[in-house]
Design an enzyme around this catalytic site. Structure first.
Site, short mmCIF file in Angstrom:
data_model
loop_
_atom_site.label_atom_id
_atom_site.label_comp_id
_atom_site.label_asym_id
_atom_site.label_seq_id
_atom_site.Cartn_x
_atom_site.Cartn_y
_atom_site.Cartn_z
N MET A 20 1.52 -1.20 -0.20
CA MET A 20 -0.25 0.35 -0.05
C MET A 20 0.54 0.94 -0.37
O MET A 20 0.73 2.57 0.45
CB MET A 20 -0.91 0.38 1.11
CG MET A 20 -1.89 -1.05 1.32
SD MET A 20 -3.94 -0.98 2.31
CE MET A 20 -2.69 -0.43 4.21
N GLY A 21 2.29 1.64 -0.46
CA GLY A 21 2.81 2.40 -0.28
C GLY A 21 3.64 2.25 1.42
O GLY A 21 3.39 2.11 2.05
N HIS A 67 9.04 -3.46 3.28
CA HIS A 67 8.88 -3.44 2.00
C HIS A 67 9.97 -4.04 1.31
O HIS A 67 9.77 -4.76 0.37
CB HIS A 67 7.87 -2.31 1.49
CG HIS A 67 6.94 -1.78 2.38
ND1 HIS A 67 6.45 -1.05 2.50
CD2 HIS A 67 5.92 -2.61 2.38
CE1 HIS A 67 5.07 -0.47 3.67
NE2 HIS A 67 4.69 -1.64 2.97
N VAL A 105 10.38 -6.81 9.65
CA VAL A 105 11.86 -6.05 9.52
C VAL A 105 11.78 -4.88 10.92
O VAL A 105 9.58 -4.55 11.13
CB VAL A 105 11.94 -5.32 8.17
CG1 VAL A 105 13.61 -4.22 8.83
CG2 VAL A 105 12.36 -6.25 7.21
N GLU A 154 11.51 -0.29 4.98
CA GLU A 154 12.47 -1.54 5.12
C GLU A 154 11.89 -2.74 5.10
O GLU A 154 12.77 -3.55 4.47
CB GLU A 154 13.78 -1.51 6.00
CG GLU A 154 15.22 -0.87 6.06
CD GLU A 154 15.72 -1.34 4.56
OE1 GLU A 154 16.60 -2.06 4.34
OE2 GLU A 154 16.24 -0.07 3.68
N SER A 214 3.91 1.46 7.92
CA SER A 214 3.58 2.79 7.39
C SER A 214 2.78 3.53 8.54
O SER A 214 3.13 4.44 8.88
CB SER A 214 2.79 2.20 6.68
OG SER A 214 3.68 2.16 5.09
N ARG A 215 2.14 2.87 9.37
CA ARG A 215 0.84 3.67 10.25
C ARG A 215 2.29 4.24 11.12
O ARG A 215 1.92 4.79 12.08
CB ARG A 215 0.47 2.39 11.15
CG ARG A 215 -1.17 2.11 10.28
CD ARG A 215 -2.39 1.60 10.71
NE ARG A 215 -3.62 1.47 9.33
CZ ARG A 215 -3.92 0.42 8.52
NH1 ARG A 215 -3.79 -0.72 9.01
NH2 ARG A 215 -4.69 0.96 7.82
N GLN A 227 -10.29 -2.59 1.62
CA GLN A 227 -9.71 -3.17 3.07
C GLN A 227 -9.67 -2.51 4.22
O GLN A 227 -9.67 -2.96 4.97
CB GLN A 227 -8.93 -4.14 2.79
CG GLN A 227 -7.33 -2.94 2.62
CD GLN A 227 -6.35 -4.01 2.64
OE1 GLN A 227 -5.90 -4.65 1.07
NE2 GLN A 227 -5.15 -4.08 3.63
P1 AMP Z 1 1.19 -2.96 3.28
O1 AMP Z 1 1.77 -1.76 2.75
O2 AMP Z 1 1.48 -2.57 4.84
O3 AMP Z 1 0.39 -3.66 2.41
O4 AMP Z 1 2.65 -4.14 3.43
C1 AMP Z 1 2.66 -4.94 2.06
C2 AMP Z 1 3.43 -6.37 2.23
O5 AMP Z 1 4.97 -5.87 3.52
C3 AMP Z 1 3.03 -7.16 3.10
O6 AMP Z 1 3.20 -8.41 2.84
C4 AMP Z 1 3.51 -6.58 4.45
O7 AMP Z 1 3.53 -8.23 5.46
C5 AMP Z 1 5.09 -6.34 4.19
N1 AMP Z 1 5.81 -5.20 5.16
C6 AMP Z 1 4.87 -4.18 5.85
N2 AMP Z 1 5.73 -4.17 6.73
C7 AMP Z 1 6.58 -5.08 7.25
C8 AMP Z 1 7.74 -5.10 8.21
N3 AMP Z 1 8.41 -4.78 9.07
N4 AMP Z 1 8.77 -6.54 8.43
C9 AMP Z 1 8.69 -7.07 6.83
N5 AMP Z 1 7.35 -7.15 5.91
C10 AMP Z 1 6.59 -5.93 6.37
#
Ligand code: AMP
Length: 302
Positions: free
Chosen positions: A52-53, A59, A198, A57, A208-209, A83
């Site tokens: 979701m951008g 991502h 990570v 690190e 991101s939040r 969602q």
């Molecule tokens: P999101 O942008 O939050 O939808 O996340 C996109 C992808 O990045 C999803 O597969 C998340 O599980 C993964 N992701 C988000 N935060 C982390 C993190 N801290 N470490 C590893 N993967 C992450």
């Protein structure tokens, strides 16, 4: 494994170390037909990272892993409205497309697919993936309809990108279980690759939040990792009673005045069903509200 097939990867390599040229070499598209056209030219493996951008690190670790394991790499940036619940943060979800584009290119991504909502959900869209028991508890109970939206958008993105492998973070453990369930149930050929969470130096899982947190809330947010670590220490010392591990997590979270507990859980990582005995592989997870921000984290006991 060869890493240089496909037009865009070749361009990227020939651009050498120059930052600007590297950025240009990643193709960035917003329309489904453009993404399909990119995919149609490739015969080798394609790794895909849906996001979701507002990248961090976490991502980028997925993109780098995909780069190592595939001949071409695609990422998507799409803040998926289906969602988000009506009172959730869809409108204010953080966005920084220019920075994201640069980071993806530097991490070795070949295609960025960043569609508008109208591309993904055109007028008349009415078909959704209905998830079952895996999606019901925990995040599914806290956010009704969330995993229906996640499963639907992931399948739609898979149908456009047709990935050989798709990379998901373990940080969203229930999302991973739901996607795996959907892939099995719908006979989708993509291989789902789970990647480690990570963390910041103080243990907070990158998200991101996290950007929503005030400095005081940011300090308080370390309690999630501390609660998991306290339960993990007990488990390492032989505790297998899931109720006791939940109690330890609650006790640690209760010690932080800014944290309000949504749930603590000890569950099977595939079905997300709560368990009485925390056998090897059990998933301990928690969700906490700090200020207005919902944060989640988890660990596998192994
Ligand atoms: P999101 O942008 O939050 O939808 O996340 C996109 C992808 O990045 C999803 O597969 C998340 O599980 C993964 N992701 C988000 N935060 C982390 C993190 N801290 N470490 C590893 N993967 C992450």
């Amino acid at each position: 494994m060869p890493r240089t097939s496909g037009l865009f990867r070749t361009e990227r390599l020939s651009a050498g170390a120059c930052q600007t040229d590297r950025t240009i070499s990643m193709r960035s598209v917003s329309r489904i037909d453009e993404a399909r056209e990119w995919r149609a030219r490739l015969s080798g493996s394609v790794g895909f990272v849906p996001t979701m951008g507002f990248l961090h690190e976490g991502h980028l670790s997925l993109v780098r892993r995909a780069r190592k394991e595939n001949e071409a790499v695609a990422a998507s940036i799409f803040v998926n409205p289906t969602q988000f619940g009506p009172s959730e943060d869809f409108a204010r979800y953080p966005r920084d497309p220019e920075r994201d584009t640069r980071l993806l290119s530097e991490a070795g991504c070949d295609l960025l697919f960043a569609p508008e909502v109208e591309q993904m959900y055109p007028e008349g869209h009415e078909t959704f993936v209905e998830m079952g028991a895996t999606a019901a508890p925990l995040e599914g109970a806290r956010r009704p309809g969330h995993f229906r939206g996640v499963a639907t958008v992931v399948l739609k993105l898979f149908n456009v990108i047709r990935p050989t492998r798709a990379y998901f973070g373990r940080k969203d453990a229930q999302q991973l279980a739901v996607i795996r369930r959907m892939i099995r149930d719908l006979h989708h050929p993509a291989v789902i690759v789970a990647c480690p969470t990570v963390r910041e130096a103080d243990g907070l899982a990158m998200s991101s939040r996290n950007t929503y947190l005030s400095p005081e809330e940011r300090r308080a947010a370390t309690v999630l990792h501390r609660a998991l670590s306290a339960a993990r220490d007990r488990w390492t010392n032989g505790e297998r009673d899931a109720a006791e591990l939940r109690r330890v997590m609650r006790e640690t979270l209760d010690s932080e005045p800014l944290a309000r507990i949504d749930y603590v859980s000890v569950a099977d990582p595939d079905t997300m069903r709560e368990t009485d005995v925390a056998a090897s592989g059990a998933l301990i997870s928690l969700a906490v509200k700090i200020g207005d921000t919902h944060l989640i984290d988890n660990e596998r006991m192994e």
